[in-house]
Design a protein around this motif. Sequence first.
Motif, short mmCIF file in Angstrom:
data_model
loop_
_atom_site.label_atom_id
_atom_site.label_comp_id
_atom_site.label_asym_id
_atom_site.label_seq_id
_atom_site.Cartn_x
_atom_site.Cartn_y
_atom_site.Cartn_z
N LEU A 219 -5.31 0.79 -4.30
CA LEU A 219 -4.92 1.02 -3.05
C LEU A 219 -6.04 0.87 -1.97
CD1 LEU A 219 -3.45 4.46 -4.14
CD2 LEU A 219 -2.18 2.73 -2.93
N PHE B 251 0.77 -1.00 -0.09
CA PHE B 251 0.03 0.01 0.03
C PHE B 251 0.94 1.43 0.09
CE2 PHE B 251 -1.96 3.49 2.24
CZ PHE B 251 -3.24 3.70 1.55
N TRP C 143 -5.72 -1.45 1.35
CA TRP C 143 -6.08 -1.04 2.63
C TRP C 143 -7.17 -1.55 3.40
CZ3 TRP C 143 -3.61 2.47 5.81
CH2 TRP C 143 -4.40 2.94 7.00
#
Length: 310
Positions: free
Chosen positions: A82, A28, A86
Amino acid sequence: MAYKNITVMEEFILLGFSEFPNFQGFLFVIFLFIYVSILLGNGLIIVITNVDPALQTPMYYFLGNFSFVEICYTSVTLPRMLMNLWSQKRNISLLSCAVQLGFFLILGVTESFLLSVMAYDRYVAICKPLYYPLIMNHKMCVQLVIGSWVTGMPVLMGQTYQVFSGPFCGSNKLHHVFCDMPALMKLACGDTSGDDFFIYIDCFLFALMPFLLILFSYVRILRTILKLSSTTDRSKAFSTCSSHLIVVCLFYGSGLIAYLQSKSSYSTRTDKFFSLFYIIVTPMVNPMIYCLRNKDFIEAMRKLFSKYVR
């Protein structure tokens, strides 16, 4: 009986980098850094090519548009990657997947055509310098950019609809980091030879043809450069083309390998690697290539920073 195991898909699971559960946070941070770098680097090119009077030329006009496409192109895939890294929620609806694929294909083809337009610009500048202001006038530049955007839209929207209008079999797990054509075709049911054929046609029209136009342009450019008597002139001509050639090799090399591999030889790891290459590496290195190898651009950055840093 052939359609007994067909599943009505409502969503896909983007497996992404799920095989590396202990590195999700690290990945990430890495991809966030890359995305911010792409936004800042290409954004800087857009700003400088628009505000510096010395860069108000067709070459930099095309470069600014190319950087804008790079930002859009990356923004179609990286934010979703992303978010998945996450939140660890990897599901994506069928509609969202179709929208992502559609924009990804359209922006990829736009980038392909813009690269060929930039090659044509260099061809006219080096091979027909006296006619350059007449041929590459502002109206022509605008028309070439608009043409790069709209040429492939109807076909690619139809291609996206065709992929998602057919049934998908078995598992809804997509072994990819985003909704890309080769990975989706791996899950398609029944006889997909027709879809494969149209994919190859699209690759020929919207990737191979622009690449051949670029190749033809640079063959003519090379012939003209070798005829120059001055070593300085030859060096200057080569330097104006080298940055563009590097970007062309990075973009087309990875893209053609990913899309022209046969379904039987399809490898999820290979496809992930090359897809990451053309959605991340090319947009990231584009500003570095043009900024560090171009004296006019370096001077424009120096003037811009000295103006606002004081």
